[in-house]
Design an enzyme around this catalytic site. Structure first.
Site, PDB file in Angstrom:
ATOM      1  N   TYR A  70      -1.848  -0.705  10.554  1.00  0.00           N
ATOM      2  CA  TYR A  70      -1.999  -1.051   9.137  1.00  0.00           C
ATOM      3  C   TYR A  70      -0.770  -0.603   8.356  1.00  0.00           C
ATOM      4  O   TYR A  70      -0.219  -1.359   7.543  1.00  0.00           O
ATOM      5  CB  TYR A  70      -3.259  -0.383   8.580  1.00  0.00           C
ATOM      6  CG  TYR A  70      -3.484  -0.628   7.105  1.00  0.00           C
ATOM      7  CD1 TYR A  70      -4.028  -1.825   6.654  1.00  0.00           C
ATOM      8  CD2 TYR A  70      -3.167   0.346   6.164  1.00  0.00           C
ATOM      9  CE1 TYR A  70      -4.240  -2.058   5.307  1.00  0.00           C
ATOM     10  CE2 TYR A  70      -3.376   0.130   4.810  1.00  0.00           C
ATOM     11  CZ  TYR A  70      -3.918  -1.070   4.388  1.00  0.00           C
ATOM     12  OH  TYR A  70      -4.121  -1.292   3.051  1.00  0.00           O
ATOM     13  N   SER A 125       0.856  -1.179   0.000  1.00  0.00           N
ATOM     14  CA  SER A 125       0.000   0.000   0.000  1.00  0.00           C
ATOM     15  C   SER A 125       0.894   1.232   0.000  1.00  0.00           C
ATOM     16  O   SER A 125       2.069   1.156   0.396  1.00  0.00           O
ATOM     17  CB  SER A 125      -0.882   0.010   1.251  1.00  0.00           C
ATOM     18  OG  SER A 125      -1.524   1.254   1.447  1.00  0.00           O
ATOM     19  N   LYS A 172       2.006  -2.933   6.231  1.00  0.00           N
ATOM     20  CA  LYS A 172       2.327  -2.796   4.818  1.00  0.00           C
ATOM     21  C   LYS A 172       3.806  -2.471   4.597  1.00  0.00           C
ATOM     22  O   LYS A 172       4.393  -2.877   3.587  1.00  0.00           O
ATOM     23  CB  LYS A 172       1.426  -1.740   4.178  1.00  0.00           C
ATOM     24  CG  LYS A 172      -0.057  -2.156   4.140  1.00  0.00           C
ATOM     25  CD  LYS A 172      -0.251  -3.495   3.443  1.00  0.00           C
ATOM     26  CE  LYS A 172      -1.715  -3.871   3.306  1.00  0.00           C
ATOM     27  NZ  LYS A 172      -1.921  -5.146   2.573  1.00  0.00           N
TER      28      LYS A 172
END
Length: 253
Positions: free
Chosen positions: A157, A144, A161
């Site tokens: 998160y 991401s 990533k």
């Protein structure tokens, strides 16, 4: 059908919807036999039905990528069904976080890391074993832009990533001489159910999200699928270990 693709097998995790479904459809339309995998059996079977309706070949295998035994079974069943594994798109991921770091909790941390990091690690572990035995293959992981830059209110998160990119680069170097290429795609905001869950009905918020992308819009699942197919295919034969932003210019700011 491209003769260089005939007979090739692609595995897509998180293929029940969104980027995963679009990429599974793209693999199939390009001539790959596709293994569709997800924890959502009904939606995963729907992806298979879409592929078959378009004249492609696919099978669904349910898998929780955070579970070693299920990932091992997924890869074993893939090989048992089609005899090989040429391309893998490790796309399964979750994003259940919307708070600053100090307000987070251990349960959310474990859930996100379990799927986004352990899941990618497990998938690559068993995929690479098959690819070593057959003489090569290609892996693409979903990272991401949050793995490249800060992501306020998504610290876990973002960390997951960043970790995916680390796994990608390390595996790429470790297996480069074994004809196994490993890359990652780094989407910005894409028009998916995940985006809809994270967005609000506030027009000002939507406008800010769009404005963050210099290209003036959010991305489509088909645009990510196109990047994955490029990285998976022979045209990217000299490309390994990259984290490719597909982000409308967001990380160029």
């Amino acid at each position: 059908m491209n003769e260089t693709i005939a007979g090739r097998v692609a595995l897509v995790t998180g293929a029940a919807n969104g980027i995963g479904r679009a990429t599974a459809l793209a693999f199939a339309s390009s001539g790959y036999k596709v293994v569709v995998s997800d924890i959502d059996s009904q939606a995963g079977q729907a992806t298979v039905a879409l592929i078959e309706a378009a004249g492609g070949e696919a099978v669904f295998i349910r898998c929780d990528v955070s579970c070693d035994a299920e990932v091992r079974r997924l890869i074993e069943q893939t090989v048992a069904t089609y005899g090989r594994l040429d391309c893998a798109f490790n796309n399964a991921g979750i994003e259940i976080e919307k708070c600053k770091l100090a307000d987070g909790n251990e349960e959310v941390f474990d859930a996100i890391m379990g799927v986004n990091v352990k899941g990618v690690w497990l998938c690559m572990k068993y995929q690479i074993a098959v690819m070593l035995a057959q003489g090569g293959g290609s892996i693409v992981n979903t990272a991401s832009v949050a793995g490249l830059i800060a992501a306020p209110k998504q610290s876990i998160y973002s960390a997951s990533k960043h970790a995916v990119i680390g796994l990608t680069k390390t595996a790429a170097v470790e297996y480069a001489r074994k004809n196994i290429r490993v890359n990652a795609v780094c989407p910005a905001v894409i028009d998916t159910e995940m985006y809809l869950r994270a967005s609000t009905d506030d027009p000002k918020h939507v406008a800010l999200v769009v404005a963050a992308h210099p290209i003036g819009r959010i991305g489509t699942v088909e645009e990510i699928a196109a990047a994955v197919l490029y990285l998976s295919g022979d045209s990217a034969g000299f490309t390994t270990g990259i984290a490719l932003p597909v982000d409308g210019g967001l990380t160029a700011l």
